[in-house]
Enzyme design. Structure first.
Site, PDB file in Angstrom:
ATOM      1  N   ASP A 153       0.705  -1.103  -0.447  1.00 25.47           N
ATOM      2  CA  ASP A 153       0.127   0.406  -0.169  1.00 25.47           C
ATOM      3  C   ASP A 153       0.793   1.556   0.135  1.00 25.47           C
ATOM      4  O   ASP A 153       1.143   1.660   1.047  1.00 25.47           O
ATOM      5  CB  ASP A 153      -0.667  -0.502   0.700  1.00 25.47           C
ATOM      6  N   GLU A 187      -2.776  11.109   0.430  1.00 24.88           N
ATOM      7  CA  GLU A 187      -3.949   9.900   0.394  1.00 24.88           C
ATOM      8  C   GLU A 187      -4.138   9.355   1.720  1.00 24.88           C
ATOM      9  O   GLU A 187      -5.408   9.562   2.077  1.00 24.88           O
ATOM     10  CB  GLU A 187      -3.814   8.439  -0.949  1.00 24.88           C
ATOM     11  N   GLU A 188      -2.868   9.070   3.069  1.00 24.83           N
ATOM     12  CA  GLU A 188      -3.080   8.005   4.328  1.00 24.83           C
ATOM     13  C   GLU A 188      -3.768   9.301   5.209  1.00 24.83           C
ATOM     14  O   GLU A 188      -3.620   8.803   6.348  1.00 24.83           O
ATOM     15  CB  GLU A 188      -1.994   7.878   4.451  1.00 24.83           C
TER      16      GLU A 188
END
Length: 404
Positions: A153, A187-188
């Site tokens: 990820d 994004e996280e």
């Protein structure tokens, strides 16, 4: 340093093809994993070398500068035009470590890369370069199990997307003006990088997002809402609790109530789920806590954020009117994703992505190597063979998008 430069600049050539065929031949024989796949063999292949380098560069959200600079150099060396789009530093409250002050001085930028003259292409491949903490480096276990923060990820997706584009260009199946690449920060931590992309005012016909889907096409994912509950008490000596008001004691009943709260559900996504992810309160065991807060994430399986917000607000205020609620920007309900390309298994997923953060009327696909079940863990890993399969999957998605 010289070896790294050689790997970055080497052509996608004979060694890669031979290595890929070696892995694929074993997969065709039904073996669960390639035999004898060691670090030396991986280093001969440009795909695995790129993946290894990316994983070894720490890029926790807010600290993406180094990996961004590497990707920029790598893509330029492969004849891409690369544009930076600067993104604001993360707010202090979203910094992941005590090094937050240092992280705020790091440059944060998205990368848009295109191999032809046109920056506006019909197809876009995209993923995120940031990871969750803590960072740990690249290791190979049991022949083909690649471990490391971001291996799944989402640096597996980034590597496979770049390599798939390179192979399609080298084979002449696509032109240099057919596909571009977009790699974003943040994004996280809420998607500030992808939301910034909207300022480019660009439109694509198809966007293929890279996230761990176990090599399946995602049909959709749950929505998300992030909120903070704050309690404001009165400090004092813990030996005389009646002289103060304990903020921790104020907060706990509301959290217990939320754990029992009935949230919307759906047949496709199951139940909405609530996670009390972070709590903080007080300064010492012998001091009445003056301030306390909890950050909560809700995965929304049905309905709209406004409905969930009202349910949560009503439940908390029924416990204590003095508690403060702060709902973060960027909440959204369940997200539909296109999955109309033949040859893929399909799955719905529970995690959030950057898909709702990129505005436009484009078709959108979600695909990538690795499993979300090991992402964000201390044993994040994927099979090396899945990287090779992902390359073929991305190529198939690009071909399909260009035909439609």
């Amino acid at each position: 340093m010289l070896i790294t430069q050689w790997l970055v600049h080497c052509a996608l050539a004979f060694a890669t093809t031979t290595f890929s065929q070696h892995i694929q031949s074993q997969l065709n024989l039904g073996l669960e994993q390639p035999v004898g796949l060691n670090d030396f063999e991986l280093s001969k292949n440009a795909l695995f070398s790129l993946h290894k380098t990316l994983v070894n560069i720490e890029s926790i959200s807010g600290n993406e500068q180094a990996v961004g600079e590497f990707l920029e150099s790598y893509l330029r060396s492969h004849n891409y035009t690369v544009e930076r789009q600067n993104v604001d530093p993360l707010p202090t409250g979203l910094q992941h470590s005590q090094a937050g002050e240092l992280r705020r001085h790091k440059q944060r930028f998205n990368l848009l890369a295109y191999p032809g003259e046109n920056r506006q292409t019909p197809v876009l491949l995209s993923s995120h370069i940031d990871t969750v903490p803590p960072h740990y480096g690249y290791e190979i276990h049991r022949h083909d199990q690649i471990f490391g923060r971001g291996s799944v990820d989402a640096k597996g997706s980034i590597s496979a997307q770049i390599y798939a584009t390179q192979e399609l260009l080298a084979s002449g199946e696509i032109s240099a003006n057919d596909v571009s690449l977009l790699f974003v920060v943040g994004e996280e931590t809420g998607g500030d990088g992808m939301r910034k992309v909207n300022d480019l005012e660009m439109e694509w016909q198809t966007v293929i997002f890279g996230e761990p889907t176990e090599l399946k096409l995602a049909t959709g994912h749950k929505g998300i809402m992030i909120l903070t509950i704050k309690a404001h008490g009165k400090a004092g000596h813990s030996g005389y609790p009646w002289l103060g008001q304990n903020a921790n004691h104020m907060l706990m009943p509301a959290l217990i109530t939320l754990q029992k709260l009935a949230l919307p559900s759906s047949e496709k996504y199951g139940n909405s789920t609530l996670n009390i992810g972070h709590m903080s309160g007080g300064v010492a065991a012998n001091v009445i806590a003056e301030e306390a807060y909890a950050r909560i994430g809700i995965r929304i399986a049905a309905g709209c954020p406004e409905t969930v917000k009202k349910l949560v607000s009503d439940a908390v205020k029924a416990v204590d009117e003095d508690l403060e609620l702060d709902f973060s920007d960027g909440s959204y309900g369940p997200v539909y994703i296109d999955s109309d390309v033949e040859g893929f298994e399909t799955v719905s997923v529970n995690y959030g992505t950057d898909i709702p953060n990129l505005k436009g009327k484009h078709k959108r696909y979600l695909y990538g190597p690795g499993s979300i079940l090991v992402a964000h863990s201390d044993h994040e890993h994927l099979k090396a063979s899945h990287l090779l399969t992902a390359v073929e999957g991305y190529k198939r998605l690009v071909r399909s998008a260009l035909k439609s």
